[in-house]
Design a protein around this motif. Sequence first.
Motif, PDB file in Angstrom:
ATOM      1  N   ASP A   1       0.919  -1.136   0.000  1.00 26.16           N
ATOM      2  CA  ASP A   1       0.000   0.000   0.000  1.00 26.16           C
ATOM      3  C   ASP A   1       0.950   1.174   0.000  1.00 26.16           C
ATOM      4  OD1 ASP A   1      -2.919   1.107   1.384  1.00 26.16           O
ATOM      5  OD2 ASP A   1      -1.142   2.296   1.679  1.00 26.16           O
ATOM      6  N   THR A   2       0.703   2.163  -0.831  1.00 21.52           N
ATOM      7  CA  THR A   2       1.720   3.210  -0.957  1.00 21.52           C
ATOM      8  C   THR A   2       1.939   3.930   0.366  1.00 21.52           C
ATOM      9  OG1 THR A   2       0.073   4.801  -1.690  1.00 21.52           O
ATOM     10  CG2 THR A   2       1.246   3.585  -3.394  1.00 21.52           C
TER      11      THR A   2
ATOM     12  N   ALA B   1       2.723  10.047  -1.221  1.00 24.98           N
ATOM     13  CA  ALA B   1       2.698   8.878  -2.105  1.00 24.98           C
ATOM     14  C   ALA B   1       1.556   8.987  -3.110  1.00 24.98           C
ATOM     15  CB  ALA B   1       2.562   7.606  -1.280  1.00 24.98           C
ATOM     16  N   SER B   2       0.440   9.545  -2.674  1.00 26.54           N
ATOM     17  CA  SER B   2      -0.715   9.648  -3.557  1.00 26.54           C
ATOM     18  C   SER B   2      -0.493  10.677  -4.672  1.00 26.54           C
ATOM     19  CB  SER B   2      -1.944  10.038  -2.732  1.00 26.54           C
ATOM     20  OG  SER B   2      -3.055  10.278  -3.562  1.00 26.54           O
TER      21      SER B   2
ATOM     22  N   SER C   1       3.396   9.529  -6.262  1.00 29.42           N
ATOM     23  CA  SER C   1       3.860   8.150  -6.400  1.00 29.42           C
ATOM     24  C   SER C   1       5.220   8.006  -5.706  1.00 29.42           C
ATOM     25  CB  SER C   1       3.959   7.742  -7.877  1.00 29.42           C
ATOM     26  OG  SER C   1       3.865   6.356  -8.008  1.00 29.42           O
TER      27      SER C   1
ATOM     28  N   ARG D   1      -7.999  24.254  -3.901  1.00 29.94           N
ATOM     29  CA  ARG D   1      -8.505  23.676  -5.148  1.00 29.94           C
ATOM     30  C   ARG D   1      -9.663  22.734  -4.872  1.00 29.94           C
ATOM     31  NH1 ARG D   1      -4.365  18.720  -6.479  1.00 29.94           N
ATOM     32  NH2 ARG D   1      -5.991  18.062  -7.881  1.00 29.94           N
TER      33      ARG D   1
ATOM     34  N   TYR E   1     -12.167   4.684  -0.508  1.00 32.79           N
ATOM     35  CA  TYR E   1     -11.894   4.853  -1.940  1.00 32.79           C
ATOM     36  C   TYR E   1     -11.697   3.540  -2.671  1.00 32.79           C
ATOM     37  CZ  TYR E   1      -6.895   4.052  -1.249  1.00 32.79           C
ATOM     38  OH  TYR E   1      -5.689   3.491  -0.955  1.00 32.79           O
ATOM     39  N   ASN E   2     -11.388   2.453  -1.951  1.00 34.35           N
ATOM     40  CA  ASN E   2     -11.187   1.188  -2.672  1.00 34.35           C
ATOM     41  C   ASN E   2     -12.405   0.274  -2.562  1.00 34.35           C
ATOM     42  OD1 ASN E   2     -10.923   0.190  -0.110  1.00 34.35           O
ATOM     43  ND2 ASN E   2      -8.818  -0.479  -0.326  1.00 34.35           N
TER      44      ASN E   2
ATOM     45  N   LYS F   1      -5.142  12.690   0.703  1.00 34.81           N
ATOM     46  CA  LYS F   1      -5.069  11.552  -0.214  1.00 34.81           C
ATOM     47  C   LYS F   1      -6.432  11.263  -0.836  1.00 34.81           C
ATOM     48  CE  LYS F   1      -4.112   6.595  -0.459  1.00 34.81           C
ATOM     49  NZ  LYS F   1      -3.278   5.494   0.007  1.00 34.81           N
TER      50      LYS F   1
ATOM     51  N   ASN G   1      -7.733  13.612  -3.448  1.00 29.80           N
ATOM     52  CA  ASN G   1      -7.001  13.452  -4.704  1.00 29.80           C
ATOM     53  C   ASN G   1      -7.593  12.318  -5.541  1.00 29.80           C
ATOM     54  OD1 ASN G   1      -4.930  13.857  -6.606  1.00 29.80           O
ATOM     55  ND2 ASN G   1      -3.581  12.396  -5.597  1.00 29.80           N
ATOM     56  N   ILE G   2      -7.803  11.183  -4.913  1.00 30.44           N
ATOM     57  CA  ILE G   2      -8.272  10.005  -5.643  1.00 30.44           C
ATOM     58  C   ILE G   2      -9.689  10.200  -6.162  1.00 30.44           C
ATOM     59  CG2 ILE G   2      -8.863   7.563  -5.436  1.00 30.44           C
ATOM     60  CD1 ILE G   2      -6.636   7.308  -3.373  1.00 30.44           C
TER      61      ILE G   2
ATOM     62  N   GLY H   1     -11.506  12.616  -7.105  1.00 28.22           N
ATOM     63  CA  GLY H   1     -11.764  13.479  -8.259  1.00 28.22           C
ATOM     64  C   GLY H   1     -11.983  12.678  -9.529  1.00 28.22           C
ATOM     65  N   GLY H   2     -11.320  11.529  -9.645  1.00 19.61           N
ATOM     66  CA  GLY H   2     -11.465  10.671 -10.827  1.00 19.61           C
ATOM     67  C   GLY H   2     -12.664   9.744 -10.749  1.00 19.61           C
ATOM     68  N   TYR H   3     -13.344   9.753  -9.602  1.00 30.83           N
ATOM     69  CA  TYR H   3     -14.468   8.844  -9.390  1.00 30.83           C
ATOM     70  C   TYR H   3     -15.806   9.573  -9.436  1.00 30.83           C
ATOM     71  CZ  TYR H   3     -11.922   4.594  -7.977  1.00 30.83           C
ATOM     72  OH  TYR H   3     -11.156   3.455  -7.959  1.00 30.83           O
TER      73      TYR H   3
END
Lengths: 408, 137
Positions: A137-138, A238-239, A242, A282, A356-357, A378, A381-382, A384-386
Amino acid sequence: MKLNDEEQAMLAGDLGPARQWAMDHQIKVGRLFDAEDLVPVSQAHMMGDPEAVGIGGAEFLENLAAQGAVVEIPTITDPRGVDLNHYSPIGQTEEMATLERRIIAALGRMGVMMTDTCINYQTIMPPIRGEHVAFGDTGVVIYANSACGARSNFEGGPSALAAGLTGRTPRYGLHLDENRRATRRFVVSEQPRGLTDWGVLGAVAGKTAGSYWEVPVIEGLEVMPTSDEMKHLGAAMASYGSTPLFHLVGITPEAPTIAACGGGRLTPEKLTNEMMGAMRSRFGGKGDKLDVVVFAAPQLSLVEMRRLAELSAGASFSVPVLICTAPQVYPDAIRMGFVEKIETAGGKVLVGTCFYNGFAREIGEANGWTRLLSNSAKIVNILGGYGYQPALASMEDCIAAAIKGEVA
Amino acid sequence: MKTLKCHVGMGEKVEADALVAKDNFSARYDLDRIKGVFSRPDHALAGESYHGKVLVFDTAKGGVASAWMLHEMKERGLFPAAILFNRANTILAQGAALANLSMCDRFDDGDVTDLIRTGDRLIVDPSVGEVTILRSG
């Protein structure tokens, strides 16, 4: 790659088809990164949530289990996607739960310990400085590398499982001294206060460094982070970047001084107030309507659960508030009355998952949620794409917003 | 026709059209894997279909999920033909290994997102570390 006799035997299939797959997988990956050999690892931590694994991945795991695969070293798991005691109320389907059950059954047959946590460095067994591990896990990897001084690459689910089966991993990346030296030198311009500030610092450092192969060293900190603050710093870095390793001068084990981590030769780059402000703003502002508040990514420690209980005591939330914690933390949080305080206010504590998972897109659609607030840099960030419009605020402000029903 | 040299990669030799962005890539952060499109609003390829394309990016980003997701995308039948990076990260390499997806990185002639343009017809041959541009898009 140089293989010893035992590794050759695994590759040839003498130790069964599962180890043969694992060794073949590790060699493919090792070759791409010019690994010279394999390094023994003491623990593996694997991610296998149903959204990422999918039906094809579940079949793959079931095949390995049917072939008699059993892990060689202690192998534990990252958060699951579905809390099997509470999934339909948040919009997860029976199909999702069934897939989750199949994965749990297959991993259990292989001797994998279903710890379902991304804070194993706080709750299970933190690694020792210099210890080679295969963590998946990052947030776990960056904490283990940076705060503990252990050695791990980002090992995705299949690779962490391969390491569990063979007891080793290709020696590349962060297993090697030369890749642990600082490559970017950041100077803070404001002192972080609280979890979200540390997360914002991590997000800015990660976004600026921007690659798995960069190692930021951060100087100018006058405050000592707690374990929870390091957790948010690392998870966000990490998020956004990377990034698998950072150093804090005078704080983390490989950076007693700027020179010790190789940062002395680098040009200092200031992480300005503007950069920090841009990262915070943002994600929306005051007065915005709110659909849901989420505390997760990483899972909450007992100390965070206690703080959340204090803030929730006697309150009444006007929007759903979801909290994800580790199965190791939950019994204590029950025993100490934290869960009762949170749930009496209208929150719901989910166990062994992370928001998120767990099919976040489908959950959002099922509940009509888009405006999401969290204190985790974190998770905003993730998501936004969902299909979400996530916003970031401190734990205190998130709770105030949950009571009011809008971003306070 | 032009041939680009890169580090030896993994997966089969494939021929397909390029989809290029000066951006980074994560299967979890950027994609709607049910529709087969880039879904993150601020991604350079937002709205574009990735199915059957050779995706060309600077590097990988985000977390570990892509290691499973490339396999999951292949099983679902919506997946890129290959992925090229200036520099791969461990997760995308591990994911490509599991999914048997073609992947190459580290190009000799510079920035691969400049060397290849969207619409270029490519042959990617990971076993020898070569990408051939058959014709420009």
